[in-house]
Every structure is written in C-alpha cells, then in structure tokens.
Design an enzyme around this catalytic site. Structure first.
Site, PDB file in Angstrom:
ATOM      1  N   HIS A  40      13.101 -84.537  49.296  1.00  0.00           N
ATOM      2  CA  HIS A  40      14.269 -84.179  48.474  1.00  0.00           C
ATOM      3  C   HIS A  40      15.017 -85.431  48.008  1.00  0.00           C
ATOM      4  CE1 HIS A  40      14.015 -80.422  51.059  1.00  0.00           C
ATOM      5  NE2 HIS A  40      14.002 -79.917  49.839  1.00  0.00           N
ATOM      6  N   GLN A 156       5.178 -73.826  41.252  1.00  0.00           N
ATOM      7  CA  GLN A 156       6.602 -73.601  40.939  1.00  0.00           C
ATOM      8  C   GLN A 156       7.039 -74.494  39.775  1.00  0.00           C
ATOM      9  OE1 GLN A 156       9.968 -73.093  43.875  1.00  0.00           O
ATOM     10  NE2 GLN A 156      10.163 -75.267  43.547  1.00  0.00           N
ATOM     11  N   SER A 189      10.268 -78.693  54.369  1.00  0.00           N
ATOM     12  CA  SER A 189      11.261 -78.227  55.349  1.00  0.00           C
ATOM     13  C   SER A 189      10.570 -77.392  56.417  1.00  0.00           C
ATOM     14  CB  SER A 189      12.336 -77.397  54.653  1.00  0.00           C
ATOM     15  OG  SER A 189      12.926 -78.177  53.636  1.00  0.00           O
TER      16      SER A 189
HETATM   17  O1  PAF Z   1      11.652 -75.403  45.938  1.00  0.00           O
HETATM   18  C1  PAF Z   1      12.671 -74.869  46.420  1.00  0.00           C
HETATM   19  O2  PAF Z   1      13.299 -75.376  47.353  1.00  0.00           O
HETATM   20  C2  PAF Z   1      13.161 -73.552  45.844  1.00  0.00           C
HETATM   21  O3  PAF Z   1      12.101 -72.723  45.495  1.00  0.00           O
HETATM   22  C3  PAF Z   1      14.162 -73.714  44.680  1.00  0.00           C
HETATM   23  C4  PAF Z   1      13.511 -74.373  43.471  1.00  0.00           C
HETATM   24  C5  PAF Z   1      15.347 -74.530  45.127  1.00  0.00           C
HETATM   25  C6  PAF Z   1      14.664 -72.342  44.222  1.00  0.00           C
HETATM   26  O4  PAF Z   1      15.326 -71.675  45.255  1.00  0.00           O
END
Ligand code: PAF
Length: 280
Positions: A40, A156, A189
């Site tokens: 992150h 995603q 995580s």
């Molecule tokens: O990748 C993530 O942590 C989640 O899918 C996101 C993009 C924050 C959406 O809740």
C-alpha cells in the site's frame, strides 16, 4: 512527520478537496481496506509522485464480501495505519463508516462486463460488483485527478479501468507493480492470517508462476504448462487451486502467443485464499 488529517464524512472530504482545487493542486487517491503494508505504501508513493495531495481511503467494504467470507475477521488496525500514512507523507485518511457509504435505502450495484468475466468471478461471484460500486463512489466523492491500484489484484485493476472508461469517470487509473518479500511472496493483508509454516508454502506460489511464465515465453504449450503449474502449487503444500490461467493483459480474454499476456492464479491454504499474477 505530520499525521494525515482524518476525514470521516463525504461532505468534509469534498470540502477538503475543493480547498485544494482552489489552490490549483493535483489530487491523487489510493483506495484501500486498511491493514496497510509495504504494498500500500508503494501505491501512496506513486500517488505522491503524480499529484500534490494524496488521499488514502480506508474502508472495509462489506459489499465485496460474501456472507461466508472474512468480513468480520478482516484485519483492522486504524492507529497503526495512520502511523504508516504519516511516515508516507499522506495528507488525508478518509475513513467513512459503513452507514456513511451505504446509508439506509442504498440500492445500487454497478456490474462491469468485459474483464470481470471468469477468474475471481468464478469463485467470488459477488466480488466485482461490490468493488466497482465502492470504487465508483470513492471516485465521485474524492474526484481525484489520478487513482492508484496495485497490479497484485490484476483483474480488479482491469475492471476499474473498464468502469472508468465506460462511465466516463474523468480520472487517470495508475497500476502499480506488486511489492514482494525477499522470496517473492506478494504483500497482502491476508498474509497476516498465515502461520510461519504456511508462509513457507505461500512463498512457492510466485516461484511456480515464474517458472510457468518463463516456459510460456520460451514457446511451451499453454495447456501443459498451466497443468504443470497447478500441480506445482499443490505439491508446494497448497490445499486447493481455484485457477491458474494465461490471459491477454488488457482484456483478460484467453492469451494468444502474439499478445502481451499475464499468468494469474488463486489458491487456498487452510482458510486463506491467496492470489498472484505475473507478466508472461
Ligand atoms: O483492493 C482493495 O483493497 C479493495 O478491493 C478496494 C479497491 C479498496 C475496494 O474496496
């Protein structure tokens, strides 16, 4: 080291962003569900290279979890997250409640076609509707110039790009390379759920995928290579393989040798489900 301003409501977020806009500043958004790790932080670094102000949203989004999944158990550690964001120089942590994001009467879901077909959707059919809905909301709330998503969740990233293109959401979506530990394990995580022995097994996933990507690059047949990779993941100690597939990098349709490709996998270790992917 300045702590980020914590903003809990959409109205306050909009007011903060409006003040930045008055100053002519560029705004970057990094959507997260908290339990922040080095992966992150690399996203925030990229956002801060591309924008003057960085917002990190921390929201464990209930609509992307099925009732059987780990919503209640998902790691929550806001104080530690705010410390990490302070070190990273992030300006705002947006930490809305579930009621702020989904007030009573909320009834909309966004269903993205194209790259959401197959892979994760075969195993988590609810997932991308929940992601697309919350990401669209966050983008409309923060109205950033750019938003950064990790390539770790490669499907995603493709779904978010499709969402923004199809709905004309005026934001630049930036994909950030996966951050790995010294043995190649992708930061997640959900690694927090793994025992030391399971970490040893989890570290084999990227190695198996690397070998498969190399084999595909050097001309090996896709079906055989993917079957070998599936067996390699099981031999490493995983309990089940949801999928190992080679897909075209942009559309996620089945990979053709003359196209840029990606090998993507999801596998289960005890109660934990891990995903990873690599460029072919
Ligand atoms: O990748 C993530 O942590 C989640 O899918 C996101 C993009 C924050 C959406 O809740």
């Amino acid at each position: 080291m300045t702590r980020p301003q914590t903003v809990e409501t959409i109205a306050d977020l909009r007011a903060t962003v409006a003040a930045w806009r008055q100053e002519g500043l560029r705004v970057g958004l990094v959507p997260t569900m908290g339990a922040l790790h080095a992966g992150h932080i690399s996203l925030t670094k990229l956002a801060l290279q591309r924008a003057d102000r960085c917002i990190v949203s921390i929201f464990v989004n209930p609509t992307q979890f099925a009732p059987t999944e780990d919503l209640d158990k998902y790691p929550r550690q806001l104080a530690a997250d705010l410390d990490s964001l302070a070190h990273a120089g992030v300006h705002v942590a947006f930490t809305p409640s579930a009621a702020e994001m989904y007030p009573e009467g909320f009834a909309t879901r966004i269903s993205v076609g194209g790259p959401s077909a197959g892979l994760e959707t075969d195993f988590r059919p609810h997932f991308f509707e929940g992601v697309a809905t919350v990401v669209a909301k966050l983008l409309l709330q923060a109205a950033p110039d750019c938003a950064v998503f990790g390539e770790k969740d490669y499907q995603q990233l493709c779904v978010v790009r499709q969402l923004c293109r199809d709905l004309d959401i005026p934001v630049e979506i930036i994909g950030a390379p996966t951050v790995r530990d010294e043995q190649g394990l992708a930061m997640s995580s959900r690694n927090a759920y793994l025992s030391p022995a399971e970490i040893g097994i989890a570290r084999q996933l990227n190695k198996v995928l690397r070998r498969a990507a190399e084999a595909l690059r050097s001309g090996a047949q896709a079906a055989d290579t993917l079957a070998t990779a599936r067996q390699g993941i099981l031999d490493a100690g995983f309990d089940a393989v949801d999928y190992v597939e080679a897909r075209e990098s942009l559309t996620l349709t089945p990979w053709k040798r003359d196209r840029a490709g990606r090998i993507l996998a999801a596998a289960r270790l005890g109660n934990t489900r891990l995903i990873d992917n690599l460029e072919i």
